[in-house]
Design an enzyme around this catalytic site. Structure first.
Site, PDB file in Angstrom:
ATOM      1  N   ASP A 133      -8.109  -5.413  -0.172  1.00  0.00           N
ATOM      2  CA  ASP A 133      -8.666  -6.187  -1.231  1.00  0.00           C
ATOM      3  C   ASP A 133      -7.836  -7.473  -1.635  1.00  0.00           C
ATOM      4  O   ASP A 133      -8.413  -8.278  -1.856  1.00  0.00           O
ATOM      5  CB  ASP A 133      -7.560  -5.437  -2.866  1.00  0.00           C
ATOM      6  CG  ASP A 133      -8.422  -4.254  -3.539  1.00  0.00           C
ATOM      7  OD1 ASP A 133      -9.183  -4.389  -3.302  1.00  0.00           O
ATOM      8  OD2 ASP A 133      -7.290  -3.428  -3.191  1.00  0.00           O
ATOM      9  N   HIS A 140       0.817  -1.072  -0.106  1.00  0.00           N
ATOM     10  CA  HIS A 140      -0.136  -0.197  -0.284  1.00  0.00           C
ATOM     11  C   HIS A 140       0.581   1.386   0.178  1.00  0.00           C
ATOM     12  O   HIS A 140       1.742   1.185   1.133  1.00  0.00           O
ATOM     13  CB  HIS A 140      -1.399  -0.209   0.947  1.00  0.00           C
ATOM     14  CG  HIS A 140      -1.722   0.380   1.399  1.00  0.00           C
ATOM     15  ND1 HIS A 140      -1.878   2.145   1.082  1.00  0.00           N
ATOM     16  CD2 HIS A 140      -3.073   0.744   0.937  1.00  0.00           C
ATOM     17  CE1 HIS A 140      -3.077   2.975   1.187  1.00  0.00           C
ATOM     18  NE2 HIS A 140      -4.237   2.312   0.612  1.00  0.00           N
TER      19      HIS A 140
HETATM   20  C1  SDX Z   1      -6.278  -0.758  -2.971  1.00  0.00           C
HETATM   21  O1  SDX Z   1      -4.427   4.339  -2.103  1.00  0.00           O
HETATM   22  C2  SDX Z   1      -5.489   4.145  -1.829  1.00  0.00           C
HETATM   23  O2  SDX Z   1      -5.885   4.270  -0.487  1.00  0.00           O
HETATM   24  C3  SDX Z   1      -6.454   3.025  -2.209  1.00  0.00           C
HETATM   25  C4  SDX Z   1      -7.022   1.906  -0.974  1.00  0.00           C
HETATM   26  C5  SDX Z   1      -8.294   2.865  -1.069  1.00  0.00           C
HETATM   27  O3  SDX Z   1      -9.088   2.267  -0.061  1.00  0.00           O
HETATM   28  O4  SDX Z   1      -9.034   3.654  -1.573  1.00  0.00           O
HETATM   29  O5  SDX Z   1      -6.504   1.258  -0.210  1.00  0.00           O
HETATM   30  C6  SDX Z   1      -7.497   0.472  -2.297  1.00  0.00           C
HETATM   31  O6  SDX Z   1      -6.275   0.270  -4.051  1.00  0.00           O
HETATM   32  C7  SDX Z   1      -5.510  -1.211  -2.351  1.00  0.00           C
HETATM   33  C8  SDX Z   1      -4.017  -1.308  -3.188  1.00  0.00           C
HETATM   34  C9  SDX Z   1      -4.604  -2.838  -4.513  1.00  0.00           C
HETATM   35  N1  SDX Z   1      -3.277  -2.851  -5.127  1.00  0.00           N
HETATM   36  C10 SDX Z   1      -2.748  -3.973  -4.827  1.00  0.00           C
HETATM   37  O7  SDX Z   1      -3.462  -4.739  -3.904  1.00  0.00           O
HETATM   38  C11 SDX Z   1      -1.881  -4.626  -5.705  1.00  0.00           C
HETATM   39  C12 SDX Z   1      -0.414  -4.697  -5.740  1.00  0.00           C
HETATM   40  N2  SDX Z   1       0.184  -3.479  -4.824  1.00  0.00           N
HETATM   41  C13 SDX Z   1       0.289  -3.259  -5.594  1.00  0.00           C
HETATM   42  O8  SDX Z   1       1.141  -3.128  -6.730  1.00  0.00           O
HETATM   43  C14 SDX Z   1       1.261  -1.758  -4.349  1.00  0.00           C
HETATM   44  O9  SDX Z   1       2.021  -1.816  -3.067  1.00  0.00           O
HETATM   45  C15 SDX Z   1       0.372  -0.344  -4.864  1.00  0.00           C
HETATM   46  C16 SDX Z   1      -0.035   0.014  -5.643  1.00  0.00           C
HETATM   47  C17 SDX Z   1      -0.870  -0.802  -3.891  1.00  0.00           C
HETATM   48  C18 SDX Z   1       1.699   0.675  -4.232  1.00  0.00           C
HETATM   49  O10 SDX Z   1       1.892   1.342  -4.905  1.00  0.00           O
HETATM   50  P1  SDX Z   1       3.472   2.035  -4.124  1.00  0.00           P
HETATM   51  O11 SDX Z   1       3.225   2.839  -3.102  1.00  0.00           O
HETATM   52  O12 SDX Z   1       3.735   2.868  -6.330  1.00  0.00           O
HETATM   53  O13 SDX Z   1       4.652   0.880  -4.536  1.00  0.00           O
HETATM   54  P2  SDX Z   1       6.026   0.961  -5.226  1.00  0.00           P
HETATM   55  O14 SDX Z   1       5.132   0.084  -6.746  1.00  0.00           O
HETATM   56  O15 SDX Z   1       6.776   1.678  -5.327  1.00  0.00           O
HETATM   57  O16 SDX Z   1       6.092  -0.536  -4.296  1.00  0.00           O
HETATM   58  C19 SDX Z   1       7.386  -0.323  -3.179  1.00  0.00           C
HETATM   59  C20 SDX Z   1       8.341  -1.199  -3.687  1.00  0.00           C
HETATM   60  C21 SDX Z   1       8.418  -2.215  -5.209  1.00  0.00           C
HETATM   61  O17 SDX Z   1       9.909  -2.831  -4.745  1.00  0.00           O
HETATM   62  P3  SDX Z   1      11.035  -1.912  -4.756  1.00  0.00           P
HETATM   63  O18 SDX Z   1      11.172  -0.915  -6.099  1.00  0.00           O
HETATM   64  O19 SDX Z   1      11.787  -0.676  -4.282  1.00  0.00           O
HETATM   65  O20 SDX Z   1      13.271  -3.184  -4.880  1.00  0.00           O
HETATM   66  O21 SDX Z   1       7.498  -2.513  -2.667  1.00  0.00           O
HETATM   67  C22 SDX Z   1       7.369  -3.532  -3.774  1.00  0.00           C
HETATM   68  C23 SDX Z   1       8.113  -2.458  -5.414  1.00  0.00           C
HETATM   69  O22 SDX Z   1       8.129  -3.836  -6.395  1.00  0.00           O
HETATM   70  N3  SDX Z   1       5.508  -4.157  -3.794  1.00  0.00           N
HETATM   71  C24 SDX Z   1       5.258  -5.004  -3.837  1.00  0.00           C
HETATM   72  C25 SDX Z   1       3.910  -5.502  -4.030  1.00  0.00           C
HETATM   73  N4  SDX Z   1       3.594  -3.945  -4.118  1.00  0.00           N
HETATM   74  C26 SDX Z   1       4.645  -3.190  -4.199  1.00  0.00           C
HETATM   75  N5  SDX Z   1       5.897  -6.397  -4.385  1.00  0.00           N
HETATM   76  C27 SDX Z   1       5.352  -7.366  -4.581  1.00  0.00           C
HETATM   77  N6  SDX Z   1       4.504  -7.533  -4.509  1.00  0.00           N
HETATM   78  C28 SDX Z   1       3.320  -6.415  -4.254  1.00  0.00           C
HETATM   79  N7  SDX Z   1       2.137  -6.191  -3.903  1.00  0.00           N
END
Ligand code: SDX
Length: 430
Positions: free
Chosen positions: A364, A307
């Site tokens: 989710d 998140h």
């Molecule tokens: C919702 O914003 C809100 O409030 C949203 C929400 C709401 O109520 O409105 O809470 C609802 O949208 C929940 C989120 C649902 N999405 C997912 O579950 C999809 C999977 N998660 C992600 O793709 C991700 O964590 C996000 C999109 C939720 C957040 O993305 P960020 O903040 O841009 O984080 P990032 O992509 O920059 O990740 C940081 C690091 C990265 O690694 P490095 O490049 O630093 O090595 O964490 C890793 C990412 O690769 N990472 C993950 C991961 N999520 C982040 N690695 C593996 N699996 C994951 N799910």
């Protein structure tokens, strides 16, 4: 306004930037006048560190895993409030009295029916249309069918638009499902609660009596309440962005629905169940999926994990997980998909990749297990998220329009990285 300043050194020049302090003590550097005074803008990819507005609706402490609606802890709201009461709280800022709540419910019920002409819109969609696409289209079409509630600067038209939006969205959501399975639409019934009505419109058929499970009614209410608002998330920011052009509420919400659909946002609930089912079909091979999620050369991610704001367990996921346990135990059921989710969480939370990045289950991750139990098909999961989020979208749209200093169009700037000026080459010479 506080008297604190941050000092920004730009070459020899020192610029004082006011610091604003929120009611929970959070401090932000106010850069609104930076460009005018210095010619500099700030750059913040994906708005990761940008406060786009002040807001009094929802407080999140992502480090501690705290979520409050209008000051009330989510745990308490989830246990004690019905969705319409939660909607009132979010939109108007206070818990309603019994009388205010009854009037609010009556106003919503009065607007549940759709114009009969709108049925032709549904009929035009192909049977395999995704219900999120139908939802955003039909909500957008409300701007055609409700021309007397489009003016955001007119308080009476705004109130009417709010009741219409809250009343009609569940009908549109249920109709989009019925359309996709080729069954007749079931009209709303005003003697039912919001959740009872939605379940009946989803699952009843005209030829039979419909009996609903009270546990499912409560579970649906809980999920709607938990999804009702979450600060400046992608879809809410979209509603604010679109609404800031002074377009009507229906068009603003329609845009929010589109933003919610993506798998990085609300679409993650459908994507998460697909992932868990995929793991189950793959002989429960968790390790393979964890390894893929950790591989920097693979864009595979654990859906329902991570998140932008929470660097701790999402408090909503805690409540949803507990509810999965309760519902399954009560019905004496074992659910292999839930077992995989539990195991996946355990493995991920003891793996240094997820620990270092503070990646936890989000809202989710477990919600699809409950939708599954209720018989709600996967493609409807994000539609129900949208139904839950609607009060939040409305609250933010309204808050923006009523902002004491007035509303300005949202218009971020950019750092241009394209070609510098060049000479045009006529087509014949290229
Ligand atoms: C919702 O914003 C809100 O409030 C949203 C929400 C709401 O109520 O409105 O809470 C609802 O949208 C929940 C989120 C649902 N999405 C997912 O579950 C999809 C999977 N998660 C992600 O793709 C991700 O964590 C996000 C999109 C939720 C957040 O993305 P960020 O903040 O841009 O984080 P990032 O992509 O920059 O990740 C940081 C690091 C990265 O690694 P490095 O490049 O630093 O090595 O964490 C890793 C990412 O690769 N990472 C993950 C991961 N999520 C982040 N690695 C593996 N699996 C994951 N799910």
């Amino acid at each position: 306004m506080s008297s604190e300043y941050a000092i920004l050194q730009l070459g020899d020049e020192k610029v004082e930037l006011p610091i604003q302090i929120g009611t929970e003590g959070n401090r932000v550097i106010d850069i609104a006048k930076l460009y005018g005074e210095t010619g500099y803008i700030t750059l913040d990819d994906a708005f990761a560190n940008t406060g786009a507005t002040t807001s009094a609706i929802t407080y999140i402490d992502g480090e501690k895993g705290i979520l409050r609606y209008r000051g009330y802890p989510i745990e308490e709201i989830a246990e004690r409030c019905e969705i319409t009461e939660t909607a009132y709280l979010l939109i108007y800022g206070e818990l309603p009295t019994a009388e205010q709540l009854e009037t609010f419910r009556t106003n919503i019920r009065a607007h549940k029916l759709l114009h009969e002409g709108m049925k032709t819109i549904f009929a035009g969609f192909p049977p395999d249309a995704h219900p999120m696409a139908i939802l955003s289209s039909v909500v957008g079409a409300l701007a055609i069918y409700c021309p007397d509630s489009l003016e955001p600067s007119d308080p009476q038209q705004c109130e009417l638009a709010i009741f219409r939006m809250l009343g009609k969205m569940s009908t549109i959501a249920a109709f989009s499902f019925k359309q996709s399975i080729g069954r007749p639409f079931i009209y709303p019934q005003n003697n039912l609660t919001y959740c009872q009505n939605f379940l009946r419109m989803m699952f009843a058929v005209p030829s039979e009596e419909y009996e609903m499970d009270p546990d499912f009614v409560s579970a649906l209410n809980l999920l709607l309440v938990l999804h009702a608002d979450h600060g400046q998330n992608c879809s809410t920011s979209t509603v604010r962005m679109v609404g800031s052009s002074t377009v009507n509420l229906f068009s603003s919400v329609s845009a929010g629905i589109c933003a919610l659909w993506g798998a990085f946002h609300g679409g993650a609930n459908e994507a998460c169940i697909n992932m868990l089912e995929g793991i189950h079909a793959d002989n429960d091979n968790l390790g393979k999926h964890i390894d893929r999620a950790k591989d920097p050369n693979d864009n595979y991610r654990l859906m329902g994990f991570g998140h932008r704001v929470y660097k701790n367990y999402d408090p909503r996921a805690t409540i949803i997980k507990e509810t999965c346990h309760k519902l399954l135990e009560k019905n004496n059921l074992k659910n292999p998909i839930f077992e995989i989710a539990l195991e996946l969480e355990e493995v991920a939370l003891s793996d240094s990749y997820f620990i270092e990045r503070k990646l936890y289950p989000n809202v989710d991750f477990y919600s699809g297990i409950i939708y599954n139990l209720m018989g709600i098909p996967k493609q409807m999961f994000t539609v129900i998220f949208a139904l839950g989020r609607l009060p939040g979208w409305i609250a933010h749209w309204r808050e923006m329009h009523l902002a004491p200093g007035g509303m300005r169009i949202h218009r971020p700037r950019q750092l241009y990285t394209g070609s510098t000026e060049r000479k045009f080459v006529p087509l014949i010479k290229r």
